[in-house]
Enzyme design. Sequence first.
Site, PDB file in Angstrom:
ATOM      1  N   ASP A 131       0.184   7.808 -13.402  1.00 36.68           N
ATOM      2  CA  ASP A 131       0.115   8.777 -12.122  1.00 36.68           C
ATOM      3  C   ASP A 131      -0.302   9.877 -12.847  1.00 36.68           C
ATOM      4  OD1 ASP A 131       0.850   6.832 -10.168  1.00 36.68           O
ATOM      5  OD2 ASP A 131       3.190   7.493 -10.541  1.00 36.68           O
ATOM      6  N   ASP A 147      -2.939   4.826  -5.354  1.00 35.91           N
ATOM      7  CA  ASP A 147      -1.892   4.938  -4.468  1.00 35.91           C
ATOM      8  C   ASP A 147      -2.457   5.873  -3.073  1.00 35.91           C
ATOM      9  OD1 ASP A 147       0.219   4.102  -6.253  1.00 35.91           O
ATOM     10  OD2 ASP A 147       0.572   6.269  -6.922  1.00 35.91           O
TER      11      ASP A 147
END
Length: 182
Positions: A131, A147
């Site tokens: 991330d 995402d």
Amino acid sequence: MQIAHMSKNVDQKRTSPLILLLAGVILVIFDQFTKHLAVSHLAGREARVLIPGVLELRYLENNGAAFSMLQNQQWFFYILTAVFLILAIWLMRKVPLDTAVFNPLLWSLAVLCAGAVGNLIDRIVHRYVVDFIYFSIINFPIFNVADIYVTVSVILLIVLILFRYKDSDLQKIFGKKESTGQ
């Protein structure tokens, strides 16, 4: 006049499964490329501020799901992703071939699958998800391109189901097929 006629015929068919697969592969490649850049340029370094007080690029190895829930439960994510992909492919195959009305549904599912596969690749290869996008203005959890695919697709699916498709449209996918008498 011929072009308009050809365009009308093209618009009447659902999007080809091959086109959806190709788009999904391109989206997964883009997701993996952005994660590679994050690992190469952000891992072990200070966050890069893109818009002060709003948006940063900040490296995180996420062993869980959204909001870091279910930490270190990789087998759960493998099974959940596999079940989801099977259901999505099953649903895509149920969509009638002769109508373009379900193209937004098909594209939403294809993008959603690309997001699921992008994060699954990370879980298999790294045992965590990379991330790197952080909205500091709202202190939102750090996320990635896959995402974004998942979030936007789920929102679009909800909008389509609530506002675009009628019961009769959904019956074409989920309902019993009428007997042709043969």
